[in-house]
Scaffold this motif. Sequence first.
Motif, PDB file in Angstrom:
ATOM      1  N   VAL A   1      -1.747  -7.474   5.068  1.00 18.43           N
ATOM      2  CA  VAL A   1      -1.465  -6.299   5.913  1.00 18.43           C
ATOM      3  C   VAL A   1      -2.721  -5.465   6.152  1.00 18.43           C
ATOM      4  CG1 VAL A   1       0.964  -6.155   5.236  1.00 18.43           C
ATOM      5  CG2 VAL A   1      -0.740  -4.835   3.957  1.00 18.43           C
ATOM      6  N   HIS A   2      -3.806  -5.704   5.353  1.00 18.78           N
ATOM      7  CA  HIS A   2      -5.065  -4.983   5.551  1.00 18.78           C
ATOM      8  C   HIS A   2      -6.005  -5.707   6.511  1.00 18.78           C
ATOM      9  CE1 HIS A   2      -3.608  -2.539   2.354  1.00 18.78           C
ATOM     10  NE2 HIS A   2      -3.764  -3.449   1.434  1.00 18.78           N
TER      11      HIS A   2
ATOM     12  N   GLU B   1       2.595  -5.621  11.074  1.00 21.29           N
ATOM     13  CA  GLU B   1       3.785  -5.224  11.834  1.00 21.29           C
ATOM     14  C   GLU B   1       5.057  -5.788  11.203  1.00 21.29           C
ATOM     15  OE1 GLU B   1       1.435  -4.574  16.059  1.00 21.29           O
ATOM     16  OE2 GLU B   1       2.764  -6.309  15.864  1.00 21.29           O
ATOM     17  N   ALA B   2       4.959  -7.019  10.698  1.00 23.77           N
ATOM     18  CA  ALA B   2       6.118  -7.630  10.035  1.00 23.77           C
ATOM     19  C   ALA B   2       6.518  -6.852   8.790  1.00 23.77           C
ATOM     20  CB  ALA B   2       5.804  -9.086   9.679  1.00 23.77           C
ATOM     21  N   ALA B   3       5.534  -6.175   8.173  1.00 22.00           N
ATOM     22  CA  ALA B   3       5.820  -5.391   6.967  1.00 22.00           C
ATOM     23  C   ALA B   3       6.226  -3.953   7.305  1.00 22.00           C
ATOM     24  CB  ALA B   3       4.599  -5.391   6.045  1.00 22.00           C
ATOM     25  N   GLY B   4       6.320  -3.662   8.615  1.00 17.30           N
ATOM     26  CA  GLY B   4       6.843  -2.361   9.028  1.00 17.30           C
ATOM     27  C   GLY B   4       5.793  -1.310   9.354  1.00 17.30           C
ATOM     28  N   PHE B   5       4.520  -1.734   9.473  1.00 14.91           N
ATOM     29  CA  PHE B   5       3.463  -0.781   9.822  1.00 14.91           C
ATOM     30  C   PHE B   5       3.211  -0.795  11.329  1.00 14.91           C
ATOM     31  CE2 PHE B   5       2.530  -2.094   5.440  1.00 14.91           C
ATOM     32  CZ  PHE B   5       2.545  -0.848   4.817  1.00 14.91           C
ATOM     33  N   ARG B   6       2.685   0.301  11.864  1.00 13.26           N
ATOM     34  CA  ARG B   6       2.387   0.392  13.300  1.00 13.26           C
ATOM     35  C   ARG B   6       1.269  -0.555  13.686  1.00 13.26           C
ATOM     36  NH1 ARG B   6       2.335   5.312  11.371  1.00 13.26           N
ATOM     37  NH2 ARG B   6       0.077   5.562  11.501  1.00 13.26           N
TER      38      ARG B   6
ATOM     39  N   PRO C   1       0.804  -1.227   0.000  1.00  6.31           N
ATOM     40  CA  PRO C   1       0.000   0.000   0.000  1.00  6.31           C
ATOM     41  C   PRO C   1       0.840   1.282   0.000  1.00  6.31           C
ATOM     42  CG  PRO C   1      -0.156  -1.118   2.119  1.00  6.31           C
ATOM     43  CD  PRO C   1       0.600  -2.037   1.198  1.00  6.31           C
ATOM     44  N   ARG C   2       2.141   1.173   0.307  1.00  5.94           N
ATOM     45  CA  ARG C   2       3.001   2.370   0.277  1.00  5.94           C
ATOM     46  C   ARG C   2       3.422   2.740  -1.137  1.00  5.94           C
ATOM     47  NH1 ARG C   2       6.170  -0.396   5.165  1.00  5.94           N
ATOM     48  NH2 ARG C   2       5.730  -2.091   3.720  1.00  5.94           N
ATOM     49  N   ALA C   3       3.261   1.784  -2.074  1.00  2.65           N
ATOM     50  CA  ALA C   3       3.828   1.991  -3.413  1.00  2.65           C
ATOM     51  C   ALA C   3       3.009   2.957  -4.264  1.00  2.65           C
ATOM     52  CB  ALA C   3       3.947   0.648  -4.134  1.00  2.65           C
ATOM     53  N   LEU C   4       1.689   2.993  -4.051  1.00  4.75           N
ATOM     54  CA  LEU C   4       0.837   3.857  -4.866  1.00  4.75           C
ATOM     55  C   LEU C   4       0.939   5.296  -4.350  1.00  4.75           C
ATOM     56  CD1 LEU C   4      -1.231   3.849  -7.205  1.00  4.75           C
ATOM     57  CD2 LEU C   4      -3.013   3.521  -5.476  1.00  4.75           C
ATOM     58  N   LYS C   5       1.541   6.157  -5.165  1.00  2.46           N
ATOM     59  CA  LYS C   5       1.802   7.535  -4.728  1.00  2.46           C
ATOM     60  C   LYS C   5       0.718   8.505  -5.187  1.00  2.46           C
ATOM     61  CE  LYS C   5       5.685   6.460  -2.826  1.00  2.46           C
ATOM     62  NZ  LYS C   5       5.658   6.284  -1.351  1.00  2.46           N
ATOM     63  N   ARG C   6       0.140   8.213  -6.345  1.00  2.00           N
ATOM     64  CA  ARG C   6      -0.845   9.139  -6.919  1.00  2.00           C
ATOM     65  C   ARG C   6      -1.728   8.356  -7.872  1.00  2.00           C
ATOM     66  NH1 ARG C   6      -0.989  12.183 -11.667  1.00  2.00           N
ATOM     67  NH2 ARG C   6       1.082  11.441 -12.247  1.00  2.00           N
ATOM     68  N   LEU C   7      -3.011   8.684  -7.882  1.00  3.27           N
ATOM     69  CA  LEU C   7      -3.929   8.076  -8.859  1.00  3.27           C
ATOM     70  C   LEU C   7      -4.954   9.126  -9.261  1.00  3.27           C
ATOM     71  CD1 LEU C   7      -4.951   5.629 -10.464  1.00  3.27           C
ATOM     72  CD2 LEU C   7      -6.298   4.974  -8.467  1.00  3.27           C
ATOM     73  N   SER C   8      -5.074   9.328 -10.556  1.00  3.89           N
ATOM     74  CA  SER C   8      -6.004  10.311 -11.087  1.00  3.89           C
ATOM     75  C   SER C   8      -6.892   9.600 -12.109  1.00  3.89           C
ATOM     76  CB  SER C   8      -5.185  11.422 -11.746  1.00  3.89           C
ATOM     77  OG  SER C   8      -6.003  12.249 -12.514  1.00  3.89           O
ATOM     78  N   VAL C   9      -8.207   9.748 -11.988  1.00  5.84           N
ATOM     79  CA  VAL C   9      -9.115   9.072 -12.931  1.00  5.84           C
ATOM     80  C   VAL C   9     -10.202  10.025 -13.411  1.00  5.84           C
ATOM     81  CG1 VAL C   9      -8.828   6.863 -11.708  1.00  5.84           C
ATOM     82  CG2 VAL C   9     -10.860   8.247 -11.271  1.00  5.84           C
TER      83      VAL C   9
ATOM     84  N   PRO D   1       1.230   6.296   5.254  1.00  2.04           N
ATOM     85  CA  PRO D   1       0.159   5.282   5.303  1.00  2.04           C
ATOM     86  C   PRO D   1      -0.765   5.522   6.504  1.00  2.04           C
ATOM     87  CG  PRO D   1       2.327   4.255   5.075  1.00  2.04           C
ATOM     88  CD  PRO D   1       2.570   5.707   5.368  1.00  2.04           C
ATOM     89  N   VAL D   2      -2.016   5.103   6.371  1.00  2.58           N
ATOM     90  CA  VAL D   2      -3.017   5.236   7.431  1.00  2.58           C
ATOM     91  C   VAL D   2      -3.215   3.885   8.095  1.00  2.58           C
ATOM     92  CG1 VAL D   2      -5.476   5.628   7.853  1.00  2.58           C
ATOM     93  CG2 VAL D   2      -4.176   7.215   6.411  1.00  2.58           C
ATOM     94  N   CYS D   3      -3.033   3.841   9.412  1.00  2.32           N
ATOM     95  CA  CYS D   3      -3.141   2.588  10.161  1.00  2.32           C
ATOM     96  C   CYS D   3      -4.266   2.676  11.185  1.00  2.32           C
ATOM     97  CB  CYS D   3      -1.829   2.296  10.879  1.00  2.32           C
ATOM     98  SG  CYS D   3      -0.452   1.977   9.750  1.00  2.32           S
TER      99      CYS D   3
END
Lengths: 128, 146
Positions: free
Chosen positions: B37-38, B45-50, A70-78, B95-97
């Motif tokens: 992770v969701h 946590e293993a993937a580095g999230f709080r 989920p950290r990989a997606l930086k921007r999405l415009s549609v 990221p939002v946790c």
Amino acid sequence: MNVGDSIPELRTTPDKYLPHRYAGASGDFNPIHIDKEFATAVGLPSNILHGLWMMAQVARANAAVADGDPRALKRLSVQFRGMGFPEQELVVTGTVKEEADGKVVIDTVAAQGDNQVIRNAEAEVSVA
Amino acid sequence: MAVKTEAAGKEWPETTYEVGLEKVREYANAVGAENTVHRDREAAEAAGFRDVVAPPMFCVVYSAPAMGPAILDPEVGINLATMLHGGQEFVWGEPVCVGDVITTKPRCVEIYEQDGKGFYVFETVSSNQDGAEVVRGTWTNIVRGV
């Protein structure tokens, strides 16, 4: 990934009650999405999929190039340009159009058959 | 008839949203977000999230409520019966946790008319409890027959 590469195609068929589950999950209970009678009364062919659910499928297809991180997606415009319907397969395809500094920019389309429901979608994904 | 553009630049009160575990799981199921992770605390946590982390598009859940008063504002003057959600952009930050408290501030960026349609562009900026920006949304609503 290189310019011109395709992302893995995402295919998903929302079942009849998916709009109800998405309404609950998202808080968007607009009756055009969950009430067929209401939808047809206001001139739609049927109840229609939430645009933001379809956008979430575009997000999912693009994040897949980074293993769904989920950290990989930086921007999405549609742009929403068509109505999507339950019980029809949605196909998301994309092509890398830029690649630099560990990031790719991906052009994406979501369609049901010939009906392009999301066009001109552009995603920026970190692939570092 | 020309669209009213006086509301361009107007801001509305911020909203807050506290992110709960079962809400993230419910949302992840509804959109088919498969990464564990969701859902699973240990995997997150293993993937580095709080804590369990929300899928990126979960941003609509915590930021859309801020848009309600903007869209309904008579000064903006949107005819809801002919309004379409024409376009959407999100730019993600932190990221939002689960456990995060997200604050969202809405603003009208611009209003213009093109081809007989009114274009109403809003921005929402959402930040977490540490003040870090988590998402910036640009919402374009199109009203036919203005």
